[in-house]
Design a protein around this motif. Structure first.
Motif, short mmCIF file in Angstrom:
data_model
loop_
_atom_site.label_atom_id
_atom_site.label_comp_id
_atom_site.label_asym_id
_atom_site.label_seq_id
_atom_site.Cartn_x
_atom_site.Cartn_y
_atom_site.Cartn_z
N ILE B 217 0.85 -1.20 0.00
CA ILE B 217 0.00 0.00 0.00
C ILE B 217 0.89 1.25 0.00
N PHE B 218 1.94 1.21 0.84
CA PHE B 218 2.88 2.33 0.84
C PHE B 218 3.49 2.50 -0.55
N LEU B 219 3.86 1.37 -1.16
CA LEU B 219 4.55 1.44 -2.45
C LEU B 219 3.65 2.08 -3.50
N ILE B 220 2.35 1.71 -3.48
CA ILE B 220 1.44 2.32 -4.45
C ILE B 220 1.30 3.80 -4.15
N GLY B 221 1.17 4.14 -2.86
CA GLY B 221 0.98 5.54 -2.49
C GLY B 221 2.15 6.41 -2.89
N VAL B 222 3.35 6.00 -2.55
CA VAL B 222 4.52 6.83 -2.85
C VAL B 222 4.97 6.59 -4.29
N GLY B 223 4.66 5.38 -4.79
CA GLY B 223 5.14 5.01 -6.12
C GLY B 223 4.58 5.88 -7.22
N VAL B 224 3.42 6.51 -6.97
CA VAL B 224 2.87 7.37 -8.01
C VAL B 224 3.83 8.52 -8.28
N LYS B 225 4.33 9.12 -7.20
CA LYS B 225 5.26 10.23 -7.41
C LYS B 225 6.61 9.74 -7.91
N THR B 226 7.00 8.56 -7.44
CA THR B 226 8.27 7.99 -7.91
C THR B 226 8.17 7.54 -9.35
N ALA B 227 6.94 7.50 -9.89
CA ALA B 227 6.70 7.09 -11.27
C ALA B 227 7.18 5.67 -11.53
N ILE B 228 6.89 4.78 -10.58
CA ILE B 228 7.16 3.36 -10.81
C ILE B 228 6.12 2.85 -11.78
N MET B 229 6.55 2.08 -12.76
CA MET B 229 5.56 1.54 -13.70
C MET B 229 4.69 0.53 -12.97
N PRO B 230 3.42 0.44 -13.19
CA PRO B 230 2.59 1.17 -14.15
C PRO B 230 1.94 2.43 -13.58
N LEU B 231 2.57 3.11 -12.64
CA LEU B 231 1.95 4.30 -12.06
C LEU B 231 2.58 5.57 -12.61
N HIS B 232 3.19 5.48 -13.78
CA HIS B 232 4.01 6.58 -14.27
C HIS B 232 3.25 7.51 -15.21
N GLY B 233 2.00 7.15 -15.55
CA GLY B 233 1.30 7.80 -16.65
C GLY B 233 1.27 9.32 -16.62
N TRP B 234 1.31 9.89 -15.41
CA TRP B 234 1.17 11.34 -15.31
C TRP B 234 2.42 12.06 -15.78
N LEU B 235 3.58 11.42 -15.65
CA LEU B 235 4.83 12.16 -15.84
C LEU B 235 5.03 12.61 -17.29
N PRO B 236 4.87 11.72 -18.28
CA PRO B 236 5.00 12.21 -19.66
C PRO B 236 3.95 13.27 -19.99
N SER B 237 2.72 13.09 -19.48
CA SER B 237 1.70 14.11 -19.79
C SER B 237 2.07 15.45 -19.21
N ALA B 238 2.68 15.42 -18.03
CA ALA B 238 2.98 16.67 -17.35
C ALA B 238 4.05 17.47 -18.09
N MET B 239 4.60 16.90 -19.15
CA MET B 239 5.64 17.62 -19.89
C MET B 239 5.09 18.80 -20.68
N VAL B 240 3.76 18.99 -20.66
CA VAL B 240 3.22 20.17 -21.32
C VAL B 240 3.59 21.43 -20.56
N ALA B 241 4.07 21.28 -19.35
CA ALA B 241 4.42 22.44 -18.52
C ALA B 241 5.59 23.18 -19.14
N PRO B 242 5.80 24.45 -18.76
CA PRO B 242 6.99 25.16 -19.22
C PRO B 242 8.25 24.39 -18.82
N THR B 243 9.30 24.52 -19.59
CA THR B 243 10.48 23.68 -19.37
C THR B 243 11.10 23.82 -17.98
N PRO B 244 11.23 25.02 -17.40
CA PRO B 244 11.82 25.08 -16.06
C PRO B 244 11.04 24.22 -15.06
#
Lengths: 494, 495, 127
Positions: B217-244
Motif C-alpha cells: 500500500i505504501f509502495l502504491i501511495g509513494v510510487g505514483v510520485k516515484t513514477a514506478i511503472m505502471p503508475l508513471h502515466g502522469w509524468l510524460p503528460s505533465a511535460m506540457v508544462a513550461p520547461t523550467p
C-alpha cells in the motif's frame, strides 16, 4: 462556583430570544438598526458561550434547574463539554454570518429584513437550547421553534421557488417532528420520565421491549430528517438553492445541532453499552453514514448549480459525522465532533463566498466561474481554502477531522469504512476541481463590470478562512473540550 | 550526535513561503521586482541550508515540534543528514532554476508570471518541508501541498491539452495521496506513532502478511510520485508544462520527493531488518528493473525531446529504488548518490531542451539535425548530460552506476548487473543518435535563431554541466554527495 | 410475550389505533397531489399522536387530577389519578401543530397566488 457562571446556560438561550422580541419594535422605529441589535445579541451570546466553555473546562459539567426545581418535577439544563463546544460553534458562525450580511438585505427589502433577523435569532436561541437541554420534551419543543424559524427563512424571499422549497422542507420536517414526538412518547411510557439522565438510569431493565426499540428507531428517523441524512436529505438542495443569502450558513449549524440531538439520544439516553446491545451501532449508523457519503457525493458531482452541489456535499459530510458516531470509540466520537466544527466552518466559508459571487457577479453555475479569479481574487482565494478543507486536504481543518475518523475506523477494525472515507476525498475533489479549474485556469467571458466584494463582506469571509486554516494546525485547542466530551459520552453519559 | 530543539528548521520553509506571499502581493505589474525576490529568496535559502548542512554533517540534529496534530503525532520538523541532503539538492537547484526561469519566461513573454513564481516558491517550500519532515504525517502534509502547488504550473499554458494533462496529473497524484494516507493511518493505528526512527517503528507490530500488504500500500501511495511503472502515466503528460517546471519539478523535486519518501518508509518506518525479514525486497527489485528497462524502451520511440527525457527520468528513478531494494551498502550508496547525480544530469538536459525551444521553437528531435552549429554551447552541455546518463566514465552517472553494479555483485545477484548494463545500452541508444545528428547531420535548410538565447538561460546550463563533470571527476571531494551518501548509508545500516 | 398473542394485540389497542391513523396520514401525505391535502395528512398524524399520548395518561379507574378525593376510586389511602403530564405535553404539541398548520396554509395561499395551482407534481417541476 461563581454565582454568575451558574446562570450562563439559560443566559445563552435567552439572549437571542429576548433580542428576537425586542427586535421588531425597535427595528420599525429606527431604520436599519435591527442588524446592530442582532450583532450585539450574538456577540454577547458568543462571549457567554466562551465563558461557559472555559467554566466547563475548568470545573467540569454542571446542571442548571429552571426555576430551581430539580428533576423529575422540574426541567433541567445540562452544560457539558459537548454542549459547550457546539454552543461556541453556533454563536461564532452565526455572528460571522450576520456580520457578513447587510443592514438591509437587498433581495428581501427593509421590512422583511427585520423579520429575517427575528427568525434568525429565534433559530439561534432554539439551537442553543437544544444543545444544553436535558429534558427530551423540551428538546422537541425547541426543535419545533427552530424548524418554524427555518421554514420561514427558506421562504423569506417570497418568490415561487422559495415558497415551494419552504413547503417541501416544512412537509418533510413536520413529518420528522411527528416521528420525534411519537418516539419520545414511547420512551416516556417505558420509563415514566422525560429527563434524559433519569431515563438513562431507568432504561436498562426495559431496554429489550418493542416499545423502547420502536422509540429509538422513530427518534433516529425523525432526527435524520432534521440533519438531512440520506435518504432524507431531499429538502436540502432546494432549500439551500432558493433560500435567502445567509440561510445555508444558519442551516449548516442547524444540521450540527440535529447531530447533537442524535448524540444525546444514542449516547446519553441509551448509553454506548445499551445502544450497542440493542442496536448494532456500527452496522446501522456507520452504514447509513457510508451510504450517505457515497451517494450524496455522486449526486453532488452530477449537479451544476453550486448551491445545490454544496447541499449534497453537506449530506455527504453529515454521513461522515454519522460514520464517526457509529464507530462508538473515543477517537471516533472525537472525530465526529471535530468534523462538525471543521465542516461547519468550511461550509460557512463556502456559502459566504458563494453569496458574494451571486451578489457581485450573478454567478451560480459551475460553467459561469470561468475567469472569476481575476475579477474577484480575494473571495476566490477564501473560497479555495474552504474548498480544500471540504475535500480534506492537508493544512485545513477538514483534513484533521477526516483522518481522526479514519484512524478510529481502522483501530476499530472496520478498515473498509476508512477506505470509503479516504476515497471520498477523491469524489469531493472532482466537484471542487471543476469550479477551481474554471475560475483559475480558463479565460472567462465575464463582463468587465464585475468588482471584488466590498471590504465589509471580505472581513467575515477572511475570518472564516483563517479559522479553517488554524483548525488544521491547532487542533489541540478544540480537542481540549472534545476529548472529555467524547469520554463523558462513552462513560455512560451521566 | 546532539539534538538541538529550535525553530531554525522552519526558517528555510518560511523564506520560500514569504517569497511566495511577497510575489503574490506585488502582482504582475512589478515583474522585475518579483524576479528579484525569487532570486534573493533562493540565494538566502541556499545559504542557510548550506550552513545547516555543515552543522548536520558535524553531528547536530535539529528538531522543532510546535503543535500536536494527532495524539502522539506532532507537527514535527527534524533535520537529519538524509533530510538536509535532499534539502540541499532542492535549494541549490531552485537557485539555478530561478535564474533559468527568468531567462525562459522573459524570452517567451509568458502570461501569468506572478502565478508561476508564486507556485514555484510554494513547491520548493514543500520540497524542503518534505526533506525536513520528522514524521509521516508532516511528510504527507507537505507531499500534498507539493501536489496541489504543482498543478497550476502543469496547466500553465491553459490550453486544452494542458488542462487535460493537469486533470490526469491530479487524478494520479491525489489517488496516490489517498492510498498513501491510508497506509499512514494503518501504521498509526498499529504503532501509535509515525516518527521517522532509524531502524523503523513497525517491527513486531503485526503478522508478516499484514506488513507485506502494508508495504505494498505504501509502495502504491509513494510510487505514483516515484513514477514506478505502471503508475508513471502522469509524468510524460505533465511535460506540457513550461520547461523550467519540467526541469526542476518533474525531473527533480516532485519525483525525487516520491523516491525520498520511499526510502524514508523503507528505512525509517519499516527498518532494514524488517524490510529484509518480510521479503519484499526482491519484488521491489523486480519492479524497479522492469521499470528501468521498459521506460528506456519507451523512451526510444519518443520523438519529442521532453517526452524522451521524461521516460528517461522514469527509468533513472528506478535506479534509486533498485539501489534500495538490493540492500547492499554499495548499491544503497550508489542509489542515494544517484538521487543527487541524476538530478544534475537531468536538469542539464531539460535546460538544454528549454534553450533549444526558446532559440528555435523546436520540440521534436527529428527537427534538430545539425543544430549544434547554431547552439554549440547548449549542445555541448547536452552531450555532457547525455553521456552522464549513459554512464560514460568521468561523468557523474558513471560513479553511481559503478556503485550500483558493485552493490548488486555484493548482494550476490549478478542478474541486476545485466539489467543495469542493458539499460546503459538503451540509454546510449536514445541519447547518442540525437547528439550524432545534431553534430554531424546536415540541415536541409539553413535556419537562423528565432530569438537570442540570453545568458540567464546559458549560465545555469553551464553551471550544471560543470557540476556533472566535477561530480564525475572528483566524486570524493569533501561535501560532495558521495561522502554524505556514505555517511547516510552508514547510519541506516548501522555499520 | 409474543407479538402475535391475542392478549398483546388487544392490550395494546391504543397503539394500534395510533398506528392505523398514522399510516392513513402518511398515505395521504404521499398519495395526494394537492398541497393542502398533503398537510391534512400530516394533521391526521399529529392528531393520532395526541390521542396516543392522552391514552398513555390513562390509569384504570383514575380520575382527572382536578377532582376531589371523594369522587374517585381509592387504593388503600391513595387516590387514583390519571397522569396529567401527557395531556400537558399535548397542549404544547397542539400549539406547535397549530403554528405549523398556519404557516403551511399561508405558504399554500402564497404558492397558489404565484402559480395558480396546488398540484404538487406540476409545482415540483418548477423547482
Amino acid at each position: 462556583m461563581n454565582g454568575m457562571f451558574v446562570h450562563l446556560p439559560i443566559l445563552i438561550i435567552m439572549i437571542p430570544f429576548a433580542a428576537a422580541f425586542i427586535g421588531p419594535p425597535i427595528g420599525f422605529l429606527f431604520r436599519g438598526c435591527i442588524r446592530r441589535i442582532v450583532l450585539i445579541a450574538l456577540s454577547l451570546n458568543l462571549i457567554c458561550s466562551i465563558l461557559l466553555a472555559l467554566q466547563v473546562l475548568s470545573s467540569g459539567p454542571f446542571d442548571y434547574y429552571l426555576s430551581g426545581v430539580a428533576p423529575p418535577l422540574g426541567i433541567a439544563l445540562y452544560a457539558d463539554y459537548l454542549g459547550a463546544v457546539i454552543s461556541v460553534l453556533i454563536s461564532g458562525i452565526a455572528l460571522v454570518a450576520v456580520s457578513y450580511s447587510a443592514g438591509i438585505i437587498p433581495e428581501l427589502g427593509e421590512r422583511r429584513t427585520i423579520f429575517f433577523y427575528v427568525l434568525l435569532l429565534l433559530a439561534i436561541g432554539a439551537m442553543q437550547g437544544i444543545v444544553f437541554t436535558a429534558d427530551i420534551f423540551t428538546l422537541f419543543v425547541l426543535f419545533e421553534i427552530q424548524a418554524i424559524s427555518l421554514y420561514g427563512l427558506v421562504a423569506m424571499r417570497g418568490d415561487g421557488k422559495g415558497l415551494l422549497a419552504g413547503y417541501k422542507y416544512l412537509l418533510i420536517g413536520s413529518a420528522g417532528s411527528a416521528m420525534i414526538l411519537i418516539g419520545i412518547g414511547f420512551l416516556y411510557i417505558s420509563t415514566g420520565t422525560l429527563n434524559m439522565h433519569l431515563m438513562a438510569e431507568l432504561l436498562p431493565p426495559v431496554s429489550g421491549s418493542y416499545t423502547v426499540l420502536a422509540g429509538l428507531a422513530l427518534l433516529i428517523a425523525g432526527l435524520s430528517t432534521k440533519i438531512g441524512l440520506f435518504p432524507l436529505h431531499i429538502w436540502m438542495p432546494e432549500a439551500y438553492a432558493y433560500g435567502p443569502s445567509i440561510f445555508p450558513v444558519i442551516s449548516t449549524i442547524a444540521l450540527k445541532v440535529g447531530v447533537v440531538a442524535i448524540i444525546r439520544v444514542v449516547y446519553t439516553i441509551f448509553g454506548p453499552s445499551l445502544a450497542i446491545q440493542t442496536i448494532p451501532l456500527e452496522s446501522t449508523l456507520a452504514l447509513l453514514g457510508a451510504v450517505a457519503i457515497i451517494i450524496c457525493s455522486i449526486l453532488a458531482i452530477r449537479q451544476m448549480d453550486i448551491r445545490k452541489m454544496f447541499a449534497y456535499s453537506s449530506g455527504a459530510n453529515i454521513g461522515c459525522i454519522m460514520l464517526g458516531l457509529g464507530i462508538a470509540t473515543v477517537p471516533g466520537i472525537e472525530g465526529a465532533i471535530l468534523h462538525m466544527i471543521t465542516h461547519a466552518t468550511a461550509k460557512a466559508g463556502l456559502f459566504l463566498c458563494a453569496d458574494a459571487f451571486l451578489i457581485q457577479a450573478g454567478i451560480r453555475y459551475v460553467h459561469e466561474f470561468k475567469g472569476l479569479s481575476k475579477a474577484m481574487p480575494y473571495t476566490m482565494a477564501a473560497f479555495s481554502i474552504a474548498a480544500i478543507s471540504m475535500v480534506g486536504l492537508p493544512l485545513t481543518g477538514g483534513f484533521m477531522s477526516k483522518i481522526t475518523i479514519a484512524s478510529a475506523a481502522i483501530a476499530d477494525g472496520i478498515t473498509y469504512y476508512a477506505a470509503i472515507l479516504l476515497f471520498w476525498t477523491l469524489l469531493s475533489a472532482v466537484y471542487f476541481y471543476r469550479i477551481l479549474k474554471n475560475a483559475y485556469f480558463q479565460e472567462g467571458t465575464l463582463s468587465s463590470t464585475i468588482r471584488e466584494a466590498p471590504v465589509r463582506v471580505l472581513i467575515p469571509i477572511f475570518i472564516i478562512s483563517i479559522a479553517t486554516i488554524l483548525l488544521g494546525f491547532f487542533v489541540e485547542s478544540p480537542m481540549a473540550l472534545i476529548r472529555p466530551a467524547a469520554e463523558l459520552l462513552l462513560g455512560g453519559g451521566i | 550526535m546532539t539534538e538541538i530543539y529550535s525553530c531554525i528548521p522552519a526558517i528555510p520553509l518560511c523564506i520560500s513561503l514569504g517569497a511566495a506571499l511577497i510575489i503574490a502581493l506585488l502582482g504582475e505589474r512589478v515583474r522585475h521586482l518579483n524576479e528579484g525576490v525569487t532570486i534573493a529568496a533562493a540565494g538566502l535559502k541556499f545559504l542557510l541550508i548550506t550552513l545547516l548542512y555543515t552543522s548536520v554533517v558535524g553531528g547536530a540534529i535539529w528538531l522543532w515540534t510546535p503543535v500536536t496534530l494527532l495524539p502522539g503525532v506532532p507537527f514535527s520538523l527534524k533535520i537529519d543528514l538524509f533530510g538536509i541532503y535532499f534539502a540541499l539538492l532542492s535549494s541549490l537547484l531552485w537557485l539555478v532554476t530561478s535564474v533559468y526561469s527568468i531567462g525562459y519566461m522573459r524570452s517567451l513573454n509568458e502570461h501569468a508570471q506572478t502565478r508561476y513564481y508564486v507556485c514555484f516558491a510554494i513547491c520548493v517550500a514543500a520540497t524542503v518541508g518534505i526533506a525536513f519532515s520528522g514524521n509521516l504525517l508532516t511528510f504527507f502534509i507537505f507531499y500534498e501541498i507539493l501536489t496541489l502547488a504543482t498543478y497550476p504550473l502543469v496547466v500553465h499554458s491553459q490550453t486544452k491539452e494542458a488542462l487535460a494533462a493537469g486533470r490526469k496529473y491530479l487524478t494520479y497524484l491525489l489517488s496516490g495521496g489517498v492510498v498513501f494516507l491510508f497506509a499512514i493511518l494503518l501504521t498509526y493505528t498499529t504503532t501509535g506513532t509515525l516518527d521517522f526512527v532509524n531502524g523503523g517503528i513497525l517491527s513486531g507490530s503485526g503478522t508478516t502478511e499484514f506488513l507485506r500488504i502494508l508495504f505494498f500500500i505504501f509502495l502504491i501511495g509513494v510510487g505514483v510520485k516515484t513514477a514506478i511503472m505502471p503508475l508513471h502515466g502522469w509524468l510524460p503528460s505533465a511535460m506540457v508544462a513550461p520547461t523550467p517546471v519540467s526541469a526542476l519539478l518533474h525531473a527533480v523535486a516532485v519525483v525525487k520527493a516520491g523516491t525520498f519518501g520511499l526510502l524514508r518508509v523503507i528505512f525509517y518506518i519499516f527498518g532494514v531488518d524488517l524490510f529484509m525479514e518480510i521479503g519484499v525486497a526482491p519484488i521491489l527489485a523486480v519492479i524497479a528493473s522492469f521499470t528501468i528497462i521498459t521506460a528506456s524502451l519507451m523512451a526510444l520511440s519518443q520523438d519529442n525531446l521532453k517526452m524522451r527525457l521524461a521516460y528517461s527520468t522514469i527509468s533513472q528513478l528506478s535506479y534509486i529504488v533498485l539501489g534500495a531494494a538490493l540492500l547492499a551498502p554499495a548499491a544503497l550508496e550508489g542509489g542515494i548518490a544517484h538521487l543527487m547525480h541524476q538530478a544534475f544530469m537531468k536538469i542539464t538536459l531539460f535546460f538544454c531542451a528549454g534553450a533549444i525551444f526558446v532559440g528555435t521553437g523546436k520540440k521534436l528531435l527529428s527537427e534538430m539535425h545539425g543544430m549544434a552549429e547554431e547552439m554549440p554551447l547548449t549542445w555541448a552541455a547536452f552531450t555532457i548530460g547525455g553521456l552522464g546518463l549513459i554512464g560514460i566514465p568521468l561523468t557523474a552517472g558513471f560513479i553511481t552506476k559503478w556503485y550500483l553494479i558493485g552493490g548488486s555483485l555484493d548482494a550476490g545477484q549478478p542478474v541486476f548487473v545485466i539489467i543495469l548494463l542493458t539499460s546503459a545500452l538503451l540509454n546510449a541508444a536514445y541519447f547518442l543518435p540525437p547528439i550524432y545528428h545534431a553534430y554531424f547531420s546536415s540541415q536541409e535548410k539553413k535556419e537562423t535563431l528565432e530569438r537570442r538565447v540570453s545568458w540567464c538561460i546559458k549560465a545555469p546550463i553551464i553551471v550544471c554541466a560543470i557540476i556533472v563533470i566535477l561530480l564525475g571527476t572528483i566524486p570524493y571531494a569533501p561535501y560532495f554527495p558521495l561522502e554524505s551518501a556514505h555517511e547516510i548509508v552508514r547510519q541506516i545500516l548501522r555499520i | 410475550m409474543s407479538i402475535l398473542d391475542s392478549g398483546f394485540i388487544l392490550g395494546h389497542y391504543n397503539y394500534w389505533v395510533a398506528i392505523i391513523l398514522i399510516m392513513i396520514g402518511l398515505y395521504t401525505m404521499m398519495a395526494k397531489r394537492n398541497l393542502i391535502k398533503k398537510f391534512i395528512g400530516l394533521n391526521i398524524i399529529e392528531t393520532a399522536i395526541f390521542l396516543f399520548y392522552i391514552s398513555l395518561g390513562d390509569v384504570t379507574g383514575g380520575i382527572a387530577p382536578i377532582f376531589q378525593k371523594e369522587s374517585g376510586e381509592t387504593v388503600g389511602n391513595t387516590i387514583l389519578y390519571a397522569n396529567p403530564l401527557p395531556s400537558a405535553m399535548m397542549l404544547t404539541a397542539i400549539v406547535v401543530a397549530l403554528c405549523m398548520t398556519a404557516l403551511a396554509l399561508s405558504f399554500a395561499v402564497l404558492i397558489y397566488r404565484q402559480y395558480g395551482t396546488l398540484d404538487a407534481r406540476k409545482l415540483m417541476e418548477e423547482l
